[in-house]
Structures are given as C-alpha cells and as structure tokens.
Design a protein around this motif. Structure first.
Motif, mmCIF file in Angstrom:
data_model
loop_
_atom_site.group_PDB
_atom_site.id
_atom_site.type_symbol
_atom_site.label_atom_id
_atom_site.label_comp_id
_atom_site.label_asym_id
_atom_site.label_seq_id
_atom_site.Cartn_x
_atom_site.Cartn_y
_atom_site.Cartn_z
ATOM 1 N N ALA A 137 0.772 -1.536 -0.251
ATOM 2 C CA ALA A 137 0.212 0.175 0.428
ATOM 3 C C ALA A 137 1.147 1.518 -0.386
ATOM 4 O O ALA A 137 0.411 2.431 -0.771
ATOM 5 C CB ALA A 137 -1.024 -0.289 0.941
ATOM 6 N N ILE A 138 1.995 1.667 0.791
ATOM 7 C CA ILE A 138 3.033 2.384 0.811
ATOM 8 C C ILE A 138 3.449 2.475 -0.264
ATOM 9 O O ILE A 138 3.718 3.721 -1.615
ATOM 10 C CB ILE A 138 4.517 1.833 1.515
ATOM 11 N N VAL A 139 3.731 1.477 -1.717
ATOM 12 C CA VAL A 139 4.393 2.047 -2.463
ATOM 13 C C VAL A 139 3.437 2.146 -3.639
ATOM 14 O O VAL A 139 4.259 2.873 -4.187
ATOM 15 C CB VAL A 139 5.104 0.175 -3.248
ATOM 16 N N ASP A 140 2.374 1.881 -2.900
ATOM 17 C CA ASP A 140 1.191 1.638 -4.347
ATOM 18 C C ASP A 140 0.761 4.184 -3.674
ATOM 19 O O ASP A 140 0.664 4.011 -4.906
ATOM 20 C CB ASP A 140 -0.073 1.270 -4.273
ATOM 21 N N GLY A 141 1.883 4.352 -2.885
ATOM 22 C CA GLY A 141 1.269 5.798 -2.411
ATOM 23 C C GLY A 141 -0.190 5.874 -1.114
ATOM 24 O O GLY A 141 -0.457 7.198 -1.771
ATOM 25 N N ALA A 142 0.370 5.119 -0.833
ATOM 26 C CA ALA A 142 -1.200 5.450 0.228
ATOM 27 C C ALA A 142 -0.385 6.014 1.911
ATOM 28 O O ALA A 142 -0.012 6.071 1.723
ATOM 29 C CB ALA A 142 -1.904 3.513 0.540
ATOM 30 N N GLY A 143 -1.665 6.797 1.388
ATOM 31 C CA GLY A 143 -1.184 7.774 3.183
ATOM 32 C C GLY A 143 -1.677 7.213 3.763
ATOM 33 O O GLY A 143 -2.357 6.372 3.776
ATOM 34 N N PHE A 144 -1.276 8.163 5.331
ATOM 35 C CA PHE A 144 -1.731 7.214 7.101
ATOM 36 C C PHE A 144 -2.863 7.000 6.410
ATOM 37 O O PHE A 144 -3.816 5.649 6.741
ATOM 38 C CB PHE A 144 -1.226 8.310 7.274
ATOM 39 N N TRP A 145 -4.243 7.634 6.025
ATOM 40 C CA TRP A 145 -5.366 7.682 6.295
ATOM 41 C C TRP A 145 -6.143 6.537 5.181
ATOM 42 O O TRP A 145 -6.754 5.802 5.756
ATOM 43 C CB TRP A 145 -5.994 9.334 6.508
ATOM 44 N N ARG A 146 -5.712 6.655 4.363
ATOM 45 C CA ARG A 146 -6.244 5.453 2.925
ATOM 46 C C ARG A 146 -5.492 4.392 3.645
ATOM 47 O O ARG A 146 -6.666 3.066 3.624
ATOM 48 C CB ARG A 146 -5.648 6.001 1.896
ATOM 49 N N ARG A 147 -4.200 4.661 4.277
ATOM 50 C CA ARG A 147 -4.157 2.772 4.623
ATOM 51 C C ARG A 147 -4.547 2.519 6.257
ATOM 52 O O ARG A 147 -5.097 1.073 5.823
ATOM 53 C CB ARG A 147 -2.329 3.117 4.984
ATOM 54 N N LEU A 148 -4.617 3.298 6.827
ATOM 55 C CA LEU A 148 -5.930 3.037 8.041
ATOM 56 C C LEU A 148 -6.933 3.048 7.468
ATOM 57 O O LEU A 148 -7.715 1.243 7.466
ATOM 58 C CB LEU A 148 -5.819 4.277 8.706
ATOM 59 N N PHE A 149 -8.475 3.257 6.384
ATOM 60 C CA PHE A 149 -9.046 2.933 6.162
ATOM 61 C C PHE A 149 -9.719 2.051 5.311
ATOM 62 O O PHE A 149 -9.769 1.255 5.803
ATOM 63 C CB PHE A 149 -10.496 4.703 6.101
ATOM 64 N N GLN A 150 -8.424 1.643 4.534
ATOM 65 C CA GLN A 150 -9.104 0.543 3.050
ATOM 66 C C GLN A 150 -8.255 -0.116 3.414
ATOM 67 O O GLN A 150 -8.607 -1.479 2.535
ATOM 68 C CB GLN A 150 -8.741 1.311 1.622
ATOM 69 N N VAL A 151 -6.953 -0.387 4.133
ATOM 70 C CA VAL A 151 -6.041 -1.319 4.375
ATOM 71 C C VAL A 151 -6.136 -1.991 5.859
ATOM 72 O O VAL A 151 -6.698 -3.364 5.479
ATOM 73 C CB VAL A 151 -4.889 -1.451 4.068
ATOM 74 N N GLU A 152 -5.854 -1.459 6.042
ATOM 75 C CA GLU A 152 -5.759 -2.159 8.171
ATOM 76 C C GLU A 152 -7.245 -2.348 8.994
ATOM 77 O O GLU A 152 -7.610 -2.742 9.372
ATOM 78 C CB GLU A 152 -5.192 -1.028 9.100
ATOM 79 N N LEU A 153 -7.925 -1.151 8.471
ATOM 80 C CA LEU A 153 -9.683 -1.193 9.187
ATOM 81 C C LEU A 153 -10.100 -2.830 8.297
ATOM 82 O O LEU A 153 -10.418 -3.622 9.087
ATOM 83 C CB LEU A 153 -10.486 -0.203 9.246
ATOM 84 N N PRO A 154 -10.299 -3.353 7.339
ATOM 85 C CA PRO A 154 -11.535 -3.655 6.800
ATOM 86 C C PRO A 154 -10.436 -5.275 7.081
ATOM 87 O O PRO A 154 -10.925 -5.968 7.737
ATOM 88 C CB PRO A 154 -10.410 -4.135 5.503
ATOM 89 N N LEU A 155 -9.052 -4.997 7.403
ATOM 90 C CA LEU A 155 -8.856 -5.652 8.317
ATOM 91 C C LEU A 155 -8.697 -6.643 9.911
ATOM 92 O O LEU A 155 -8.535 -8.037 9.538
ATOM 93 C CB LEU A 155 -7.251 -6.778 7.405
ATOM 94 N N LEU A 156 -8.749 -5.151 10.069
ATOM 95 C CA LEU A 156 -9.356 -5.704 11.668
ATOM 96 C C LEU A 156 -10.475 -5.764 11.890
ATOM 97 O O LEU A 156 -10.955 -6.404 13.202
ATOM 98 C CB LEU A 156 -8.719 -3.996 11.996
ATOM 99 N N LEU A 157 -11.523 -6.047 10.720
ATOM 100 C CA LEU A 157 -12.393 -5.992 11.444
ATOM 101 C C LEU A 157 -12.922 -7.828 12.414
ATOM 102 O O LEU A 157 -13.880 -7.265 13.450
ATOM 103 C CB LEU A 157 -13.505 -5.814 10.274
ATOM 104 N N PRO A 158 -12.773 -8.499 12.164
ATOM 105 C CA PRO A 158 -13.016 -9.546 12.662
ATOM 106 C C PRO A 158 -12.580 -9.553 14.189
ATOM 107 O O PRO A 158 -13.020 -9.940 15.654
ATOM 108 C CB PRO A 158 -12.085 -11.049 11.916
ATOM 109 N N VAL A 159 -11.175 -8.645 14.588
ATOM 110 C CA VAL A 159 -10.202 -8.432 16.153
ATOM 111 C C VAL A 159 -11.569 -7.402 16.241
ATOM 112 O O VAL A 159 -11.908 -7.743 18.012
ATOM 113 C CB VAL A 159 -9.458 -8.091 16.101
ATOM 114 N N VAL A 160 -11.706 -6.590 15.668
ATOM 115 C CA VAL A 160 -12.576 -5.292 16.541
ATOM 116 C C VAL A 160 -14.208 -5.526 16.602
ATOM 117 O O VAL A 160 -14.366 -5.330 17.829
ATOM 118 C CB VAL A 160 -13.119 -4.190 15.531
#
Lengths: 232, 298
Positions: free
Chosen positions: B195-218
């Motif tokens: 995601a970083i290589v693709d140029g995603a900033g902190f917020w995009r990384r948080l909302f589009q990469v990390e949060l969806p992956l965190l969903l089961p844990v949350v």
C-alpha cells in the motif's frame, strides 16, 4: 492526611484484607484445577458429543450475573450458607470464561511432544500431567493473575451474600464506608487507595502476563491464535 | 493393568476430566438461569417465597411502566454509545502505541490502569470528576473559556447518560486496545508495504487497508464490550443510582432495585430477562466467529 490515617486505623481493614486473600486464594486454586482439566478435555481429548457440549458452554458465557444473582442466593440460603465463606466461595469455583480461555491455549500446544510421549508408551493422563501441564506453566500463571484480579474486584456477590461486617471482603467493606462518610474526600481517598494498592502492585509486577491474557481472550476468536507478539 | 487402561482411554479420561466442571456449571449457571426464568413468571417476593404462577403478569406490568421503558432505552443507548466510543478510541490508541516513543512504558501503564483499578477507587474518582460543585471537567472547560454556564453532570438526565457512557468506555478500553494492537501486529507486513509503495498515505492506509483487515478483531472486542456493558450494574449504581427521578436506570440496576432492594423477586427477574435478547445476539455471533476461526485453523 491525618484524617485518612485515623480512618484506616479505626476500621477492621486488616481483617478485610485477610478475608479477601482467603477468598481470592481459594477461588484461584479451585479454578486452576477445574478449568485446566475441563479445558484440556475440550481441546485435546476426543469423546462423543464434545463439540456440542462445548458450544453450549460457550453460549453460557453470556449469561449475566444479575440474572443468576437471586436464584443463586435462594440456593445458598436453602443450604444455610448465607454469611459464610462457603456461601461466598461456592459460586466461584469454576469459570466458563476460564474454560474457554485455556481451551484456546491447549489447542495451540504443539502435538509433536505429545506424539513422542505416546510412542514411548505414555497414556493420556501421563501426557496431560507430564507433558501438557509443564508446557503450560506460563499460561497457567497468566490465568491465575487474571482470576486473582477478577475475584479481587468482585463486588455484587459478596455484597449480597455476606452480612457480618467483619466477614466482608475489602472492596465491599471499604465501599460501604463510602456511604457513611460521603463527601469527606481525604477520608475517602485514603480508604480507596488502601483498597487499590494491592491490585496496583500486582498489575505493575504482572503487566506482561495481563496483556498476554487479554490477547488470548480476544485474538484467539478470530483464528489468529498464533499472532505475532506485539511489544505493547 | 485394567486401572491404567481405563484412565488411559481418551474418551473415558475426557469425560472424567470434564464431568466435575460440567456438573458445576449446570448446577450454578444452568439451574439458576432456569429458576430466574421461572421466577419471572411468579409473584414471589422476598417475604413469601411461594411459587405462585403469575403468567405474564410481571411482563405486562413492566412493559407498561415508563421507568422500565426508559431503562430499556438507556441500556441500548449506553451499550451502543460506549462501544462506538471504544472502537474509535481503541483504534486511535493502538496507532499511537504501535510507534515507539519516549515514555511508552509509562503511557501503556496508564492506558491499562482501568483494568487494575478496583470498583471502590474508580467510583470515588468518577463521582469527584462529575461532582456538582467540584467537577474537574467543568473547571477545566471554564478555565479554557469554553464553558459559560455550569454543567450539572449527574443532575441532568441527558448529561448523566453521557457520563455513564464515558465511564463504560473507560472500563473496556484497555481490553479493546490490546486486542486491536494484537490484530494490527498480525496484519501481514507485505500488504502494508504494498500500500505504501502504491502511494497510500496514513489515512488511506488506515481506512482502506488496516481497518477492513482488523474487522474480525474489532468485532470480538465489541462483542465482549457489549456483554460487559449491558450486564454491568456498578457504574450506574455508583454514579447516579438510577436518578435523577429514575431517568438513568439501565436494566441491571432496575432489576436490582425492584428485585433485591424492593423485594419483588418476580418483577426483578422479569426485568433481567429482557437482557437476554441482547446477549443471544452476541452469543450467536461469537459461536459463528469461533466456528469460522476453527475451520480456518485446520
């Protein structure tokens, strides 16, 4: 400050602590025995109906104490155990949550050692007692810390079941003074600090285990049981 | 030889090791649970413990009672509100604690403190924070010039609910944060790097990469949080006692007040039974998650 010290010396605080230690110590020991064996059976031994029974036990995890409070009181009352340590302790000898937590831990234990022991002719009990338990020492320590903390904080059941002030546990005993001395802040703070101190010390010493325990409780549900350890 | 053989059979030993705990759970969770349901259909009081069948009398009485309706609504508002707050705060805290910074150990100690603070101390601290004259929040807001009037936190029904939501969120926060952190640590590093290589900033990384992956844990954190909050009696009992004028009761405090302090065991039981729909939803969700985890693990 002088108010606070005076307050603590007037009260049977030492007695409260002793009561709590006996109560908490007994329930930790009991739960270590009961939850460990039940969890191991659920995780590692195959017998008919096991998974169905476990699903039922899991569902009981959500039954709230407030629903159980009155019927339990009536049952203990029928035994004549109101205001006794037996009555206080008898509902705290097994915890559903503990069974679920430790089962999750046992599921993650490597099978290789067990298989090696089996090749050497060890029976199932020997494998549990000589192989699985020694490997589980850190897990059992974590579990003991979590149970200790939970029992130390228990409030509602001691409040309902104990009558004599001198038999009360420290949380309830000191909180009841909150009603009597309401508004006297220095007094209340001294009392509250006295109640909090042992827990804070325990927490400071066992922080790592506490965090570990919380991680199992949560992460194990999502299949990430072998999640990398974080340093937080 | 025979004795050994019996203890060494997997199925026999399994049943033997399980039996004591199972019997205990049936006796001290199953039986009282059944009795509680039975009580809710009786007009038993603490004075006369006869099981007289009252049919749906208790249920009819509480459903028509505005105090109960209010308590039911409060239970929903407090549970949903505090969990929403916790999800936001725990995600934020986990982001902070992922970084390394000076004083991290101390910050972590403070974050997890609610776990270690006993009821009695928390009660006093929070009643002081929300006190009508000494409220720390009010004095701070005043000093910052943000507050012109005065907030009577526990004297106003709406503000009191806000106070209750804050304290409930505080209680569950350590648990939720640790879980989210563990979840973050288990996200494969390659995905984040991609995601970083693709140029995603902190917020995009948080909302589009990390949060969806965190969903089961949350989800797990929220499920535990719902049980923990919906069944809690202490916070409301200590902060407001259900007042002012019975406007801030939740189901457990109302059940306690009617059933134990008011000695109307039948009605108290009926009120507590209304917690069950919440918890059945949670139990079903947990069982599903657990099953999916087990399938995934095999």
């Amino acid at each position: 400050m002088r108010d606070g010290i005076a307050a603590l010396t007037e009260l049977p605080v030492a007695r409260f602590y002793l009561n709590t230690l006996v109560f908490v110590g007994c329930s930790v020991l009991a739960q270590l025995c009961t939850c460990t064996t039940a969890a191991y059976a659920f995780a590692r031994l195959r017998f008919p109906g096991r998974d169905r029974v476990f699903a039922a036990v899991l569902a009981l995890l959500t039954v709230p104490t407030i629903v159980l409070l009155v019927p339990r009181f009536l049952m203990i009352d029928a035994l004549g155990w109101v205001d006794t340590y037996a009555g206080l302790l008898s509902t705290e000898l097994v915890s559903v949550w503990g069974i679920v937590l430790l089962r999750q831990f046992f599921l993650g234990l490597p099978r290789d050692l067990e298989d090696a022991a089996r090749l050497d002719g060890a029976g199932e009990w020997t494998i549990f007692w000589r192989v699985a338990l020694p490997l589980s020492r850190p897990a059992l320590a974590t579990f003991a810390v979590l149970v200790f903390a939970e029992q130390w904080r228990s409030f509602l059941w001691p409040l309902v079941i104990m009558r004599s002030p001198e038999r009360q546990v420290v949380e309830v005993g000191l909180a009841q003074l909150h009603d009597v001395y309401h508004g006297n802040w220095p007094f209340e703070m001294a009392v509250a600090a006295a109640a909090a101190l042992p827990m804070l010390v325990l927490y400071a010493v066992t922080q790592k285990w506490v965090i570990q325990g919380i991680q199992w409780t949560g992460v194990s549900w999502t299949g990430e049981a072998k999640a990398r350890r974080t340093d937080a | 030889m025979t004795r050994r053989a019996v203890a060494d059979r997997e199925d026999v030993l399994g049943v033997l090791m399980l039996a004591p705990s199972l019997a205990y759970v049936i006796l001290l969770v199953g039986v009282p649970f059944f009795l509680a349901i039975l009580l809710s259909f009786s007009n038993a009081t603490a004075g006369s413990l006869r099981f007289e069948w009252a049919g749906f009398g208790n249920y009819g009485a509480i459903l028509g009672d505005p105090i109960f309706q209010r308590a039911l609504r409060n239970s929903v508002v407090v549970t949903v509100g505090s969990q929403a707050l916790v999800v936001v705060l725990a995600t934020a805290a986990a982001q902070v604690f992922r970084a390394t910074f000076r004083g991290k150990r101390f910050a972590r100690f403070i974050l997890l403190l609610p776990w270690a603070v006993p009821v009695s101390l928390a009660a006093i601290a929070w009643t002081w924070i929300f006190d009508s004259t000494f409220s720390v929040i009010n004095w701070t807001l005043k000093a910052a010039g943000l507050l012109h009037g005065w907030l009577y936190w526990l004297g106003d029904p709406a503000l009191a609910l806000v106070a209750i939501i804050i304290v409930q969120a505080w209680r569950i926060l350590p648990f939720a944060t640790v879980i989210v952190l563990a979840g973050l640590a288990s996200i494969p590093q390659e995905i984040v790097e991609a995601a970083i290589v693709d140029g995603a900033g902190f917020w995009r990384r948080l909302f589009q990469v990390e949060l969806p992956l965190l969903l089961p844990v949350v989800t797990v954190a929220v499920l535990f949080g719902v049980v923990y909050t919906a069944t809690d009696l202490g916070v409301v009992y200590i902060l407001t006692g259900g007042g002012p004028a019975n406007t801030t009761h939740v189901l457990p405090t109302l059940a306690f007040q009617r059933g134990i302090l008011g000695a109307d065991l039948g009605q108290g039981a009926a009120i507590a039974v209304f917690l069950l729909p919440f918890l059945i939803v949670v139990a079903v969700a947990m069982l599903r998650l657990a099953r999916r985890a087990e399938v995934g693990a095999r």
